[in-house]
Write a protein that holds these residues in place. Structure first.
Motif, short mmCIF file in Angstrom:
data_model
loop_
_atom_site.label_atom_id
_atom_site.label_comp_id
_atom_site.label_asym_id
_atom_site.label_seq_id
_atom_site.Cartn_x
_atom_site.Cartn_y
_atom_site.Cartn_z
N TYR A 45 -144.28 38.93 -16.13
CA TYR A 45 -145.30 38.56 -17.11
C TYR A 45 -144.84 39.05 -18.49
CZ TYR A 45 -150.04 37.72 -18.92
OH TYR A 45 -151.14 37.24 -19.62
N SER A 46 -143.82 38.41 -18.99
CA SER A 46 -143.22 38.76 -20.28
C SER A 46 -142.24 37.65 -20.65
CB SER A 46 -142.49 40.11 -20.21
OG SER A 46 -141.60 40.16 -19.11
N TYR A 47 -141.88 37.59 -21.92
CA TYR A 47 -140.94 36.56 -22.36
C TYR A 47 -139.57 36.81 -21.75
CZ TYR A 47 -144.40 35.58 -26.05
OH TYR A 47 -145.54 35.26 -26.75
N SER A 48 -138.93 35.76 -21.28
CA SER A 48 -137.60 35.91 -20.70
C SER A 48 -136.60 36.40 -21.73
CB SER A 48 -137.12 34.57 -20.10
OG SER A 48 -136.90 33.61 -21.12
N PHE A 49 -136.82 36.04 -23.00
CA PHE A 49 -135.89 36.43 -24.05
C PHE A 49 -136.24 37.78 -24.67
CE2 PHE A 49 -139.07 33.44 -25.79
CZ PHE A 49 -139.70 34.26 -26.72
N ALA A 50 -137.30 38.43 -24.18
CA ALA A 50 -137.69 39.73 -24.73
C ALA A 50 -138.11 40.66 -23.59
CB ALA A 50 -138.83 39.57 -25.73
N PRO A 51 -137.15 41.05 -22.73
CA PRO A 51 -137.49 41.92 -21.61
C PRO A 51 -137.90 43.31 -22.09
CG PRO A 51 -135.10 41.71 -21.82
CD PRO A 51 -135.70 40.72 -22.78
N ASN A 52 -138.74 43.95 -21.29
CA ASN A 52 -139.18 45.31 -21.59
C ASN A 52 -138.84 46.19 -20.39
OD1 ASN A 52 -140.45 47.63 -22.45
ND2 ASN A 52 -142.51 46.89 -22.00
N ASP A 53 -138.00 47.17 -20.61
CA ASP A 53 -137.58 48.05 -19.52
C ASP A 53 -138.46 49.29 -19.39
OD1 ASP A 53 -135.47 46.32 -19.12
OD2 ASP A 53 -134.09 47.47 -20.38
N ASP A 54 -139.49 49.37 -20.20
CA ASP A 54 -140.29 50.60 -20.25
C ASP A 54 -141.75 50.40 -19.86
OD1 ASP A 54 -138.29 52.49 -21.15
OD2 ASP A 54 -138.28 51.39 -23.03
N ASP A 67 -128.18 59.12 -7.51
CA ASP A 67 -129.62 59.42 -7.41
C ASP A 67 -130.46 58.21 -7.78
OD1 ASP A 67 -129.08 61.99 -6.61
OD2 ASP A 67 -129.43 62.89 -8.59
N ALA A 68 -130.06 57.50 -8.83
CA ALA A 68 -130.82 56.34 -9.28
C ALA A 68 -130.84 55.24 -8.23
CB ALA A 68 -130.23 55.81 -10.59
N LEU A 69 -129.71 55.05 -7.53
CA LEU A 69 -129.62 53.98 -6.54
C LEU A 69 -130.53 54.23 -5.35
CD1 LEU A 69 -125.80 53.19 -6.59
CD2 LEU A 69 -127.67 51.87 -7.58
N GLU A 70 -131.00 55.45 -5.15
CA GLU A 70 -131.95 55.73 -4.08
C GLU A 70 -133.28 55.03 -4.34
OE1 GLU A 70 -131.53 57.34 -1.14
OE2 GLU A 70 -129.40 57.31 -1.71
N GLU A 71 -133.57 54.74 -5.60
CA GLU A 71 -134.83 54.07 -5.95
C GLU A 71 -134.65 52.57 -6.16
OE1 GLU A 71 -137.82 55.78 -8.48
OE2 GLU A 71 -136.53 57.51 -8.88
N ALA A 72 -133.44 52.08 -5.99
CA ALA A 72 -133.16 50.68 -6.32
C ALA A 72 -133.79 49.72 -5.33
CB ALA A 72 -131.65 50.45 -6.39
N ASN A 73 -134.12 48.56 -5.83
CA ASN A 73 -134.57 47.45 -5.01
C ASN A 73 -133.34 46.89 -4.30
OD1 ASN A 73 -135.15 44.47 -4.52
ND2 ASN A 73 -137.17 45.17 -5.18
N LYS A 118 -137.05 52.70 -14.26
CA LYS A 118 -136.76 52.35 -15.65
C LYS A 118 -135.27 52.56 -15.94
CE LYS A 118 -141.39 53.71 -17.22
NZ LYS A 118 -142.16 54.66 -18.06
N TRP A 119 -134.70 53.61 -15.38
CA TRP A 119 -133.27 53.89 -15.58
C TRP A 119 -132.43 52.73 -15.06
CZ3 TRP A 119 -128.65 54.19 -13.17
CH2 TRP A 119 -127.65 54.95 -13.75
N LEU A 120 -132.77 52.23 -13.89
CA LEU A 120 -132.03 51.12 -13.30
C LEU A 120 -132.07 49.89 -14.21
CD1 LEU A 120 -133.35 51.60 -9.68
CD2 LEU A 120 -130.94 51.76 -10.32
N LEU A 121 -133.25 49.58 -14.73
CA LEU A 121 -133.40 48.42 -15.60
C LEU A 121 -132.59 48.57 -16.88
CD1 LEU A 121 -137.26 48.03 -15.16
CD2 LEU A 121 -135.57 46.34 -14.44
N ARG A 122 -132.49 49.79 -17.38
CA ARG A 122 -131.79 50.02 -18.63
C ARG A 122 -130.28 50.11 -18.46
NH1 ARG A 122 -136.36 53.45 -20.15
NH2 ARG A 122 -135.33 55.24 -19.17
N HIS A 123 -129.81 50.60 -17.32
CA HIS A 123 -128.40 50.95 -17.19
C HIS A 123 -127.57 50.05 -16.27
CE1 HIS A 123 -128.59 54.66 -19.53
NE2 HIS A 123 -129.75 54.90 -18.95
#
Length: 655
Positions: free
Chosen positions: A197-206, A18-24, A361-366
């Motif tokens: 638009y965020s630090y490369s060493f501090a990604p935000n998945d949310d 299901d998640a892969l249906e939303e994937a880039n 968000k799920w894709l970015l996290r998992h």
């Protein structure tokens, strides 16, 4: 590599599918190529498009299905231990996988930069360290002062904190964030995608949206400062008034005004000025403005209790802030009169208002390395690829409207989009569509601006402002508009770098006198006669062709930290830019700008000084600046070190 190692542990097949249906899909292709090396067999020559964030409109439905199916089987195998995670990528692996992510060839010059930014090689935080495994005890007596806790100041503090280099960060506000603390007008937000638009060493998945608003950005910066434990070293509500270099002690003496109005004197070996270019609002001094009986304020000083309901509001300026807040208050206001001096090119971007779904968000996290490749795709969409449209073709016959054939094609697309958005209203189209070439001024993303202009209670005036009286605004053409409130959307004193701080260097040289409105700095960071002093987000480092200020902040923080480490390890009391290096670099900046649109159009803009020289923005691609700043060239500096070091120098000043 922790920022790439997402976890599929405990994820069921149905949830993954299901998640892969939303994937880039371009991102999935890069992951498939990274792990299996067979992405080319799936696309059958149908490389993804860069025309949209999705990037799948050039691929058939059959190809899209095959990509998702292959990714599903691959990720199941990763989850179940059948495929291991290769945390490192070779140069050739990177280039090959990237071609599927960006829909074309990744040139060799980009590879090391992207490997580092994406986390496939050590980041600057991991790479920069001491020559030996132990922190030298001499670091105990070395002190750095950072001025400003915006994006740049926090980046510098994080690098110093990690190495155990003593520092104090002085912030004039009661919180971190810089412009994202100070600006809180309605719909205040970013015009670069958050995942870049965020630090490369501090990604935000949310991130809640692809282009988040001020509150979320402020929260992110605050969280990063706390996570990397720099907040305890910040002295809030403390404004640096002056910094003077003491040649006998080789130290900077920094005067700080505290919250209670007292002045404190602090000494340091190095000073880093990280106050930014957009922290001091520019408010025009119109005759009679002090007699206005209603409320008036700059957008940066938006009152928390301001209620636009039923008011007649005059907005002066049509730049980025007005583009954001004016549509947000139009439905409540009684009347809005917008005073436009020069129109801006408007970009219609549907995903500007999209929220990030839970599936994304799920894709970015998992999904392992999904966030890494997604960040790269955003870099490619919003980075260096645009610069070719900004180079002037001297043989192009239509210089009045464009600067080259590609620029002209883009222009027509923008014109068509604006005409459509304004529903063919000729009176508005004539006012809104600029006559100057595309990209000559900052590009603005439509925040329902065109919809707002179609409202009956909104009027766009193209006359300049002559004066203000007790009840309203007098136009340059003699027209008069009664208003209850005046909002200045007039930008910032962007060319007054470090203003109003008094910076005094060697031989009692004043930096503000040296620069005037023509600031120049080697790599945008250092200048002769000002040893041990660094500027972040300084002259010719703002981005006008795309990219993210986070990128430049990281480049500069990395560079400055290496300089500080060098000073400590060599026992150097001074490092000062050589005049010849300074002159060579600033000449190169001017020569490069001579080829670009900002130097070759008559359009006045904030980044030009009174003589027409481009001072504010960079002529370099991001990849150029990354290579320039990745490793300092120590011979560009004069050093004052103890006897016995190979870099012994005693002659300063002219170099």
């Amino acid at each position: 590599m922790s920022k790439g190692l997402a976890s599929l542990a405990g994820v069921g097949d149905a949830e993954l599918k299901d998640a892969l249906e939303e994937a880039n899909l371009p991102v999935l292709l890069a992951i498939i190529e990274q792990f299996q090396g067979n992405a080319s067999s799936l696309v059958e020559g149908q490389l993804p498009s860069m025309a949209s964030i999705a990037g799948d409109e050039k691929m058939s439905e059959e190809v899209c299905s095959a990509v998702r199916s292959t990714a599903f089987e691959l990720l199941k195998s990763v989850r179940d231990g059948g495929v291991g995670l290769a945390e490192k990528l070779t140069t050739s692996d990177m280039a090959r996988a990237a071609s599927f992510c960006i829909g074309g060839k990744l040139e060799d010059e980009f590879v090391p930069m992207m490997l580092e930014d994406m986390g496939f090689t050590d980041s600057a935080l991991d790479r920069i360290g001491w020559s030996s495994t132990d922190r030298p005890t001499s670091a105990d007596n070395f002190k750095v002062i950072i001025i400003g806790s915006g994006l740049s100041g926090i980046a510098a503090a994080i690098h110093l904190e990690r190495l155990g280099i003593p520092y104090t960060l002085f912030e004039k506000n009661p919180a971190v964030g810089g412009t994202w603390y100070e600006n809180n007008y309605p719909d205040c937000g970013v015009d670069t995608p958050n995942h870049f638009y965020s630090y490369s060493f501090a990604p935000n998945d949310d991130w809640a949206a692809y282009y988040s608003k001020r509150d979320e950005l402020f929260k992110y910066i605050t969280n990063v400062a706390e996570k990397f434990e720099v907040t305890p070293n910040i002295q809030f509500s403390s404004e640096v008034v002056s910094a003077s270099y003491n040649e006998s002690t080789h130290q900077w003496e920094v005067e700080v005004k505290t919250a209670d109005g007292q002045l404190e004197l602090h000494k340091s070996n190095v000073v880093i000025g990280a106050v930014g270019q957009v922290n001091r609002p520019a408010i025009p001094e119109f005759p009679g403005a002090d007699t206005f009986s209603g409320e008036q304020f700059h957008s940066t000083y938006w009152p928390s209790d301001f209620d636009p309901a039923g008011k007649r509001i005059g907005i002066i300026g049509t730049g980025a802030s007005a583009m954001q807040f004016a549509p947000a208050i139009a439905s409540e206001a009684g009347e809005i009169s917008i005073f436009q001096r020069t129109p801006h090119w408007i970009r219609m971007l549907p995903d500007y208002h999209y929220e990030v779904s839970d599936g994304k968000k799920w894709l970015l996290r998992h999904v392992p390395f999904y966030r890494n490749w997604y960040r790269m795709r955003l870099y490619w969409s919003y980075g260096d690829t645009l610069l070719e449209t900004l180079k002037v073709d001297s043989e192009w016959p239509h210089q009045d409207r464009s600067i080259n054939a590609l620029n002209d094609r883009f222009r027509q697309t923008y014109v068509n989009n604006i005409e459509t958005a304004l529903q063919g209203r000729k009176d508005l189209i004539e006012k809104v569509v600029p006559q100057y070439p595309l990209f000559a001024k900052r590009m603005l993303i439509d925040n329902h601006w065109c919809d707002m202009l179609l409202r009956d209670n909104v009027e766009l005036l193209t006359t300049g402002v002559e004066s203000v009286d007790e009840n309203g605004i007098v136009g340059a053409d003699g027209s008069y508009t009664e208003v209850d409130t005046i909002i200045y959307a007039t930008g910032f004193n962007a060319l007054k770098f470090l203003w109003p701080i008094s910076i005094v260097g060697r031989d009692n040289r004043s930096l503000s006198d040296e620069w005037g409105d023509d600031a120049r700095a080697y790599l945008g960071m250092t200048a002769p006669m000002f040893p041990n002093f660094f500027v972040m987000y300084g002259p010719n480092t703002n981005l006008a062709h795309g990219g993210s200020i986070f990128f430049h902040a990281e480049c500069q923080a990395r560079y400055i930290t290496q300089c500080v480490v060098k000073m400590i390890e060599t026992g150097s009391s001074e490092m000062e830019t050589r005049s010849e290096s300074f002159e060579s670099y600033t000449n190169a900046v001017d020569q490069e700008h001579a080829k670009l649109i900002w130097n070759n159009t008559a359009v006045g803009e904030w980044f030009k000084n009174s003589a027409g020289r481009v001072v504010g923005v960079t002529p370099w691609r991001l990849v150029d600046y990354w290579h320039m700043t990745h490793e300092p060239n120590w011979s560009d500096y004069v050093w004052n070190t103890p006897m016995g070091h190979e870099s012994d120098k005693t002659q300063f000043g002219a170099g």
